[in-house]
Structure formats: structure tokens, C-alpha cells
Design a protein around this motif. Structure first.
Motif, PDB file in Angstrom:
ATOM      1  N   ARG A  86       0.831  -1.206   0.000  1.00 53.86           N
ATOM      2  CA  ARG A  86       0.000   0.000   0.000  1.00 53.86           C
ATOM      3  C   ARG A  86       0.863   1.253   0.000  1.00 53.86           C
ATOM      4  O   ARG A  86       2.001   1.249   0.468  1.00 53.86           O
ATOM      5  CB  ARG A  86      -0.885   0.033   1.256  1.00 53.86           C
ATOM      6  CG  ARG A  86      -1.836  -1.140   1.415  1.00 53.86           C
ATOM      7  CD  ARG A  86      -2.977  -1.124   0.407  1.00 53.86           C
ATOM      8  NE  ARG A  86      -3.842   0.014   0.544  1.00 53.86           N
ATOM      9  CZ  ARG A  86      -4.924   0.076   1.308  1.00 53.86           C
ATOM     10  NH1 ARG A  86      -5.280  -0.976   2.011  1.00 53.86           N
ATOM     11  NH2 ARG A  86      -5.641   1.163   1.367  1.00 53.86           N
ATOM     12  N   VAL A  88       1.854   4.833   1.432  1.00 58.91           N
ATOM     13  CA  VAL A  88       1.869   5.372   2.788  1.00 58.91           C
ATOM     14  C   VAL A  88       2.391   6.802   2.741  1.00 58.91           C
ATOM     15  O   VAL A  88       3.336   7.099   2.010  1.00 58.91           O
ATOM     16  CB  VAL A  88       2.811   4.521   3.687  1.00 58.91           C
ATOM     17  CG1 VAL A  88       2.926   5.116   5.077  1.00 58.91           C
ATOM     18  CG2 VAL A  88       2.357   3.077   3.735  1.00 58.91           C
ATOM     19  N   ARG A 105     -10.290   6.439   9.626  1.00 56.80           N
ATOM     20  CA  ARG A 105     -10.406   5.031  10.016  1.00 56.80           C
ATOM     21  C   ARG A 105      -9.052   4.533  10.519  1.00 56.80           C
ATOM     22  O   ARG A 105      -8.028   4.716   9.855  1.00 56.80           O
ATOM     23  CB  ARG A 105     -10.846   4.218   8.801  1.00 56.80           C
ATOM     24  CG  ARG A 105     -11.009   2.760   9.094  1.00 56.80           C
ATOM     25  CD  ARG A 105     -11.560   2.018   7.866  1.00 56.80           C
ATOM     26  NE  ARG A 105     -11.278   0.615   8.046  1.00 56.80           N
ATOM     27  CZ  ARG A 105     -10.556  -0.113   7.219  1.00 56.80           C
ATOM     28  NH1 ARG A 105     -10.090   0.405   6.113  1.00 56.80           N
ATOM     29  NH2 ARG A 105     -10.338  -1.373   7.463  1.00 56.80           N
ATOM     30  N   ALA A 107      -6.262   1.742  11.282  1.00 62.55           N
ATOM     31  CA  ALA A 107      -5.861   0.518  10.592  1.00 62.55           C
ATOM     32  C   ALA A 107      -4.565   0.012  11.202  1.00 62.55           C
ATOM     33  O   ALA A 107      -3.906   0.718  11.976  1.00 62.55           O
ATOM     34  CB  ALA A 107      -5.669   0.804   9.105  1.00 62.55           C
ATOM     35  N   TYR A 120      -3.557   5.157  10.059  1.00 66.77           N
ATOM     36  CA  TYR A 120      -4.878   5.650   9.688  1.00 66.77           C
ATOM     37  C   TYR A 120      -5.055   5.412   8.201  1.00 66.77           C
ATOM     38  O   TYR A 120      -4.096   5.513   7.434  1.00 66.77           O
ATOM     39  CB  TYR A 120      -5.005   7.151   9.972  1.00 66.77           C
ATOM     40  CG  TYR A 120      -4.900   7.486  11.434  1.00 66.77           C
ATOM     41  CD1 TYR A 120      -6.018   7.414  12.264  1.00 66.77           C
ATOM     42  CD2 TYR A 120      -3.688   7.863  11.990  1.00 66.77           C
ATOM     43  CE1 TYR A 120      -5.926   7.723  13.610  1.00 66.77           C
ATOM     44  CE2 TYR A 120      -3.582   8.179  13.330  1.00 66.77           C
ATOM     45  CZ  TYR A 120      -4.707   8.107  14.137  1.00 66.77           C
ATOM     46  OH  TYR A 120      -4.604   8.408  15.469  1.00 66.77           O
ATOM     47  N   GLN A 121      -6.275   5.112   7.799  1.00 67.36           N
ATOM     48  CA  GLN A 121      -6.561   4.963   6.372  1.00 67.36           C
ATOM     49  C   GLN A 121      -7.386   6.160   5.934  1.00 67.36           C
ATOM     50  O   GLN A 121      -8.407   6.476   6.537  1.00 67.36           O
ATOM     51  CB  GLN A 121      -7.322   3.677   6.083  1.00 67.36           C
ATOM     52  CG  GLN A 121      -7.546   3.468   4.598  1.00 67.36           C
ATOM     53  CD  GLN A 121      -8.179   2.125   4.306  1.00 67.36           C
ATOM     54  OE1 GLN A 121      -7.916   1.140   4.977  1.00 67.36           O
ATOM     55  NE2 GLN A 121      -9.023   2.093   3.297  1.00 67.36           N
ATOM     56  N   THR A 123      -8.880   8.227   2.313  1.00 65.84           N
ATOM     57  CA  THR A 123      -9.097   8.155   0.871  1.00 65.84           C
ATOM     58  C   THR A 123      -8.806   9.519   0.265  1.00 65.84           C
ATOM     59  O   THR A 123      -9.494  10.501   0.561  1.00 65.84           O
ATOM     60  CB  THR A 123     -10.536   7.714   0.545  1.00 65.84           C
ATOM     61  OG1 THR A 123     -10.748   6.425   1.113  1.00 65.84           O
ATOM     62  CG2 THR A 123     -10.749   7.644  -0.964  1.00 65.84           C
ATOM     63  N   ALA A 138      -7.203   4.888  -1.472  1.00 67.44           N
ATOM     64  CA  ALA A 138      -6.963   4.784  -0.035  1.00 67.44           C
ATOM     65  C   ALA A 138      -5.470   4.672   0.223  1.00 67.44           C
ATOM     66  O   ALA A 138      -4.778   3.884  -0.424  1.00 67.44           O
ATOM     67  CB  ALA A 138      -7.696   3.576   0.531  1.00 67.44           C
ATOM     68  N   PHE A 140      -2.392   4.794   3.564  1.00 73.44           N
ATOM     69  CA  PHE A 140      -2.164   4.752   4.996  1.00 73.44           C
ATOM     70  C   PHE A 140      -1.397   5.996   5.414  1.00 73.44           C
ATOM     71  O   PHE A 140      -0.537   6.491   4.679  1.00 73.44           O
ATOM     72  CB  PHE A 140      -1.354   3.520   5.397  1.00 73.44           C
ATOM     73  CG  PHE A 140      -2.142   2.243   5.438  1.00 73.44           C
ATOM     74  CD1 PHE A 140      -3.455   2.212   5.875  1.00 73.44           C
ATOM     75  CD2 PHE A 140      -1.552   1.054   5.062  1.00 73.44           C
ATOM     76  CE1 PHE A 140      -4.174   1.029   5.936  1.00 73.44           C
ATOM     77  CE2 PHE A 140      -2.254  -0.144   5.117  1.00 73.44           C
ATOM     78  CZ  PHE A 140      -3.571  -0.148   5.555  1.00 73.44           C
TER      79      PHE A 140
END
Length: 177
Positions: A86, A88, A105, A107, A120-121, A123, A138, A140
Motif C-alpha cells: 500500500r 503510505v 479510520r 488501521a 490511519y486509512q 481516501t 486509499a 495509509f
């Protein structure tokens, strides 16, 4: 041999001078629900795309990326990381984008060595790398600990996996296919 490759590169650049403007692609209802790439009014070179200058520090390649979040745009340098699943960004970048992490959110992510970190996630409205833009992606957000970093986060396979590119370390550029 390097001179031959360099000569071929110059010839390709000379041949690739024919351009056309590509209008934005409208996503279908099904496509709009998932992450998708689209071209945003860019000029496309025939059989090529404009190269992107990168920063090379040792074995690290830093790529200029533009992030957009709720109307706030920030230019950053992300470390090209094919080992990261992912993308970041550091909390300092989230702050510059005016991201309210209190409402984001929570995570967890696993890093090299198996350690689990809190993140934290968020978007983002848009992420642009080279001539490509991805909307509603999305990412991180993690705090950076330790000495100052030379980069603002990691460009992971959630972005890189959808792109075809060649890194020319000698010329410090990425050629997009």
C-alpha cells in the motif's frame, strides 16, 4: 553498447514528436465504485510518454507525486517501494493536506520483520504520478519516527502494480509506457 542505446533513445524521442490530446475518460457506474486510472487532459506522445525526473539516493528512487484531498493539493517525494503493498504518507503530509486524523479510520499494517504498526486509512481525492492519475485511492498515514526522512512516504504496489514503467538510473528518469 551504452552509446548505441543512447542513440536509439535520441532517435525515439525525435520520432515521438507527434502529439495528440486525450480527453478524460468517463467511468461507468461499475468502474466508479472501484479505484481506476484515467488520463486527465494530458498530452500523449506517440509510442511514449514524457519521462519523469526522479531523485536517486544510493539504491533509493524518490518519485514526485501530487496528492489531492478535499481541494488541498500537495507535491511530495515518495520512495518507490515494490515491497510495500500500500501507499503510505507521513502524518506531516496529512497535516499539509488538512486531513482530520481524529475522524479517519484506524488501521494496522505489518512491516518488514513482522512488526504491526498503528496507522490511519484516508481516501485521497486524487494521486498523480508522472502522466497518470488515480482517483479515490486509499492510503495509509503513519507518523515518522527517527531522524528526518528524505522522503514523504512510500509509493506502493497499489499504485505501481497498475503502471508500466522503466527506471533509467543513469539519466535519473522514469519512462512511462
Amino acid at each position: 553498447m551504452q552509446k548505441i542505446y543512447r542513440l536509439i533513445g535520441y532517435v525515439l524521442v525525435a520520432v515521438c514528436c507527434v502529439t495528440q490530446t486525450v480527453p478524460p475518460v468517463k467511468a461507468t457506474d461499475e468502474e466508479s465504485e472501484k479505484e481506476s486510472w484515467r488520463r486527465v487532459g494530458e498530452t500523449v506522445l506517440y509510442r511514449s510518454s514524457a519521462p519523469t525526473k526522479v531523485t536517486v539516493i544510493g539504491n533509493s528512487v524518490l518519485i514526485p507525486v501530487t496528492l489531492l484531498y478535499q481541494g488541498n493539493e500537495v507535491d511530495v517525494q515518495l520512495l518507490l517501494d515494490t515491497g510495500a503493498s500500500r501507499t503510505v504518507i507521513h502524518t506531516e503530509i496529512a497535516d499539509r493536506l488538512n486531513v482530520d486524523l481524529a475522524t479517519a479510520r484506524k488501521a494496522r499494517g505489518t512491516v518488514v520483520g513482522g512488526a504491526v504498526i498503528e496507522a490511519y486509512q484516508v481516501t485521497l481525492s486524487r494521486l498523480t504520478v508522472g502522466p497518470r492519475t488515480k482517483e479515490n485511492i486509499a492510503v495509509f498515514v503513519i507518523p515518522h519516527k527517527g531522524p528526518p526522512a528524505r522522503y514523504d512516504g512510500l509509493l506502493g504496489m497499489d499504485v505501481l502494480g497498475d503502471l508500466k514503467y522503466t527506471i533509467d538510473l543513469e539519466r535519473r528518469i522514469i519512462l512511462w509506457e
